[in-house]
Design a protein around this motif. Sequence first.
Motif, PDB file in Angstrom:
ATOM      1  N   THR A  42       0.822  -1.220   0.000  1.00 45.04           N
ATOM      2  CA  THR A  42       0.000   0.000   0.000  1.00 45.04           C
ATOM      3  C   THR A  42       0.852   1.264   0.000  1.00 45.04           C
ATOM      4  OG1 THR A  42      -0.290  -0.040   2.416  1.00 45.04           O
ATOM      5  CG2 THR A  42      -2.012  -1.093   1.074  1.00 45.04           C
ATOM      6  N   ASP A  43       1.984   1.252   0.692  1.00 47.05           N
ATOM      7  CA  ASP A  43       2.842   2.446   0.692  1.00 47.05           C
ATOM      8  C   ASP A  43       3.351   2.756  -0.710  1.00 47.05           C
ATOM      9  OD1 ASP A  43       2.459   2.903   3.388  1.00 47.05           O
ATOM     10  OD2 ASP A  43       4.415   2.140   4.001  1.00 47.05           O
ATOM     11  N   ASN A  44       3.743   1.716  -1.461  1.00 44.57           N
ATOM     12  CA  ASN A  44       4.200   1.928  -2.846  1.00 44.57           C
ATOM     13  C   ASN A  44       3.069   2.458  -3.715  1.00 44.57           C
ATOM     14  OD1 ASN A  44       6.766   1.049  -2.234  1.00 44.57           O
ATOM     15  ND2 ASN A  44       6.462  -0.994  -3.064  1.00 44.57           N
ATOM     16  N   LEU A  45       1.878   1.917  -3.531  1.00 46.41           N
ATOM     17  CA  LEU A  45       0.729   2.383  -4.311  1.00 46.41           C
ATOM     18  C   LEU A  45       0.404   3.847  -3.993  1.00 46.41           C
ATOM     19  CD1 LEU A  45      -1.533  -0.797  -4.057  1.00 46.41           C
ATOM     20  CD2 LEU A  45      -0.252   0.001  -6.063  1.00 46.41           C
ATOM     21  N   ALA A  49       0.432   6.882  -6.643  1.00 41.92           N
ATOM     22  CA  ALA A  49      -0.784   7.678  -6.867  1.00 41.92           C
ATOM     23  C   ALA A  49      -0.546   9.160  -6.605  1.00 41.92           C
ATOM     24  CB  ALA A  49      -1.916   7.155  -5.978  1.00 41.92           C
ATOM     25  N   ALA A  50       0.231   9.458  -5.559  1.00 39.74           N
ATOM     26  CA  ALA A  50       0.471  10.853  -5.173  1.00 39.74           C
ATOM     27  C   ALA A  50       1.585  11.499  -5.994  1.00 39.74           C
ATOM     28  CB  ALA A  50       0.817  10.932  -3.684  1.00 39.74           C
ATOM     29  N   GLY A  51       2.447  10.679  -6.570  1.00 43.09           N
ATOM     30  CA  GLY A  51       3.579  11.216  -7.314  1.00 43.09           C
ATOM     31  C   GLY A  51       4.635  11.831  -6.416  1.00 43.09           C
ATOM     32  N   LYS A  52       4.637  11.424  -5.144  1.00 46.50           N
ATOM     33  CA  LYS A  52       5.652  11.906  -4.199  1.00 46.50           C
ATOM     34  C   LYS A  52       5.876  10.874  -3.105  1.00 46.50           C
ATOM     35  CE  LYS A  52       2.848  15.683  -3.427  1.00 46.50           C
ATOM     36  NZ  LYS A  52       2.356  16.903  -2.792  1.00 46.50           N
ATOM     37  N   SER A  53       6.986  11.018  -2.411  1.00 41.75           N
ATOM     38  CA  SER A  53       7.333  10.074  -1.348  1.00 41.75           C
ATOM     39  C   SER A  53       6.425  10.264  -0.131  1.00 41.75           C
ATOM     40  CB  SER A  53       8.794  10.263  -0.930  1.00 41.75           C
ATOM     41  OG  SER A  53       8.931  11.465  -0.190  1.00 41.75           O
ATOM     42  N   ILE A  54       6.431   9.279   0.731  1.00 42.51           N
ATOM     43  CA  ILE A  54       5.651   9.385   1.968  1.00 42.51           C
ATOM     44  C   ILE A  54       6.148  10.560   2.798  1.00 42.51           C
ATOM     45  CG2 ILE A  54       5.106   8.218   4.147  1.00 42.51           C
ATOM     46  CD1 ILE A  54       5.036   5.596   2.491  1.00 42.51           C
ATOM     47  N   GLU A  56       7.428  13.307   1.691  1.00 45.11           N
ATOM     48  CA  GLU A  56       6.916  14.528   1.056  1.00 45.11           C
ATOM     49  C   GLU A  56       5.433  14.729   1.351  1.00 45.11           C
ATOM     50  OE1 GLU A  56       9.544  15.132  -2.966  1.00 45.11           O
ATOM     51  OE2 GLU A  56       8.229  13.375  -2.898  1.00 45.11           O
ATOM     52  N   ILE A  57       4.658  13.636   1.336  1.00 41.63           N
ATOM     53  CA  ILE A  57       3.228  13.739   1.649  1.00 41.63           C
ATOM     54  C   ILE A  57       3.048  14.244   3.082  1.00 41.63           C
ATOM     55  CG2 ILE A  57       1.052  12.474   1.918  1.00 41.63           C
ATOM     56  CD1 ILE A  57       2.159  10.519  -0.267  1.00 41.63           C
ATOM     57  N   PHE A  58       3.777  13.654   4.019  1.00 45.91           N
ATOM     58  CA  PHE A  58       3.688  14.074   5.422  1.00 45.91           C
ATOM     59  C   PHE A  58       4.100  15.539   5.565  1.00 45.91           C
ATOM     60  CE2 PHE A  58       2.890   9.810   6.702  1.00 45.91           C
ATOM     61  CZ  PHE A  58       2.562   9.812   8.051  1.00 45.91           C
ATOM     62  N   ALA A  59       5.182  15.928   4.882  1.00 51.80           N
ATOM     63  CA  ALA A  59       5.709  17.300   5.024  1.00 51.80           C
ATOM     64  C   ALA A  59       4.801  18.345   4.387  1.00 51.80           C
ATOM     65  CB  ALA A  59       7.112  17.381   4.413  1.00 51.80           C
ATOM     66  N   THR A  60       4.236  18.043   3.224  1.00 52.15           N
ATOM     67  CA  THR A  60       3.459  19.058   2.508  1.00 52.15           C
ATOM     68  C   THR A  60       1.966  19.013   2.796  1.00 52.15           C
ATOM     69  OG1 THR A  60       3.234  17.644   0.549  1.00 52.15           O
ATOM     70  CG2 THR A  60       5.126  19.156   0.606  1.00 52.15           C
ATOM     71  N   GLU A  61       1.450  17.799   3.070  1.00 57.81           N
ATOM     72  CA  GLU A  61      -0.004  17.671   3.239  1.00 57.81           C
ATOM     73  C   GLU A  61      -0.417  17.186   4.628  1.00 57.81           C
ATOM     74  OE1 GLU A  61      -1.730  15.616  -0.205  1.00 57.81           O
ATOM     75  OE2 GLU A  61       0.195  15.979  -1.210  1.00 57.81           O
ATOM     76  N   GLY A  62       0.517  16.585   5.349  1.00 57.98           N
ATOM     77  CA  GLY A  62       0.236  16.115   6.697  1.00 57.98           C
ATOM     78  C   GLY A  62      -0.182  14.651   6.759  1.00 57.98           C
ATOM     79  N   GLU A  63      -0.180  14.137   7.984  1.00 56.78           N
ATOM     80  CA  GLU A  63      -0.515  12.730   8.188  1.00 56.78           C
ATOM     81  C   GLU A  63      -1.967  12.431   7.818  1.00 56.78           C
ATOM     82  OE1 GLU A  63      -0.354   9.126  11.504  1.00 56.78           O
ATOM     83  OE2 GLU A  63       0.368  11.116  12.084  1.00 56.78           O
ATOM     84  N   GLN A 124      15.794   7.113   6.844  1.00 56.69           N
ATOM     85  CA  GLN A 124      15.256   8.470   6.785  1.00 56.69           C
ATOM     86  C   GLN A 124      13.888   8.539   6.095  1.00 56.69           C
ATOM     87  OE1 GLN A 124      16.908  11.048   8.384  1.00 56.69           O
ATOM     88  NE2 GLN A 124      18.138   9.320   9.080  1.00 56.69           N
ATOM     89  N   THR A 125      13.345   7.381   5.700  1.00 54.19           N
ATOM     90  CA  THR A 125      12.077   7.380   4.964  1.00 54.19           C
ATOM     91  C   THR A 125      10.868   7.188   5.867  1.00 54.19           C
ATOM     92  OG1 THR A 125      12.102   4.988   4.536  1.00 54.19           O
ATOM     93  CG2 THR A 125      13.257   6.406   2.950  1.00 54.19           C
ATOM     94  N   ARG A 126      11.076   7.151   7.162  1.00 57.19           N
ATOM     95  CA  ARG A 126       9.978   6.913   8.113  1.00 57.19           C
ATOM     96  C   ARG A 126       9.699   8.186   8.905  1.00 57.19           C
ATOM     97  NH1 ARG A 126       8.631   1.335   7.144  1.00 57.19           N
ATOM     98  NH2 ARG A 126      10.533   0.422   6.333  1.00 57.19           N
ATOM     99  N   PRO A 127       8.742   8.990   8.447  1.00 56.82           N
ATOM    100  CA  PRO A 127       8.525  10.290   9.083  1.00 56.82           C
ATOM    101  C   PRO A 127       8.109  10.218  10.549  1.00 56.82           C
ATOM    102  CG  PRO A 127       6.805   9.849   7.453  1.00 56.82           C
ATOM    103  CD  PRO A 127       7.834   8.775   7.313  1.00 56.82           C
ATOM    104  N   LEU A 128       7.454   9.151  10.968  1.00 51.22           N
ATOM    105  CA  LEU A 128       6.977   9.080  12.347  1.00 51.22           C
ATOM    106  C   LEU A 128       8.085   8.850  13.374  1.00 51.22           C
ATOM    107  CD1 LEU A 128       3.614   7.124  11.961  1.00 51.22           C
ATOM    108  CD2 LEU A 128       3.952   9.582  12.297  1.00 51.22           C
ATOM    109  N   ILE A 129       9.275   8.442  12.926  1.00 49.83           N
ATOM    110  CA  ILE A 129      10.354   8.214  13.897  1.00 49.83           C
ATOM    111  C   ILE A 129      11.531   9.163  13.687  1.00 49.83           C
ATOM    112  CG2 ILE A 129       9.735   5.824  14.417  1.00 49.83           C
ATOM    113  CD1 ILE A 129      12.107   4.991  12.555  1.00 49.83           C
TER     114      ILE A 129
END
Length: 184
Positions: A42-45, A49-54, A56-63, A124-129
């Motif tokens: 699901t993370d890859n999907l 779909a978003a055209g950005k990394s997780i 980037e999604i967390f940083a620009t749009e939030g959890e 560095q790809t895990r924003p929650l930690i």
Amino acid sequence: MDISNRKLLQGVNLYLVGMMGAGKTTVGHLLAQHLGYSFLDTDNLITQAAGKSINEIFATEGEAAFRELETNILSEISSYKNLTIATGGGIVISRFNWSYLRHGIVVWLDVPVEVLYSRLQGDQTRPLIQNSNPLARLQAILEERRPFYNCADVHVNVDIQDTPQQVTILTLEEIKKVLKSSQR
């Protein structure tokens, strides 16, 4: 492919849940091979779909935006069959997501937090930690999610010395037990 396992499952999807670093993707690939299933993450999907990394999604749009994307992806894939699906670690926290997860068999890969920490050090790809004490953060996240993970149909305790292949075989054995007991 083990025909007896595939026949026992009758096309029902497997949803792997558990903490980040639990091995859901690795074990998911192996399970899919054993069953002749297709594999999805699901993370890859979400990133496709978003055209950005997780991150980037967390940083620009939030959890919250990430969780909404996660639910949308889950709703789309839950209508298919013959899938092994590695889910994001937090997918279980939404009650609504369980309406989709329950269309399949939910498997919790339960890995000790110290093992998770050793696997995730420097990731560095895990924003929650991404904080000053990732071990404490992992422990807090696990404690918050444990009641949700406990709702899984299958609980697989993973030991530090277990190889992905051993976890895969153990998972298949635990799934068989659950399916056979439900058929009585």
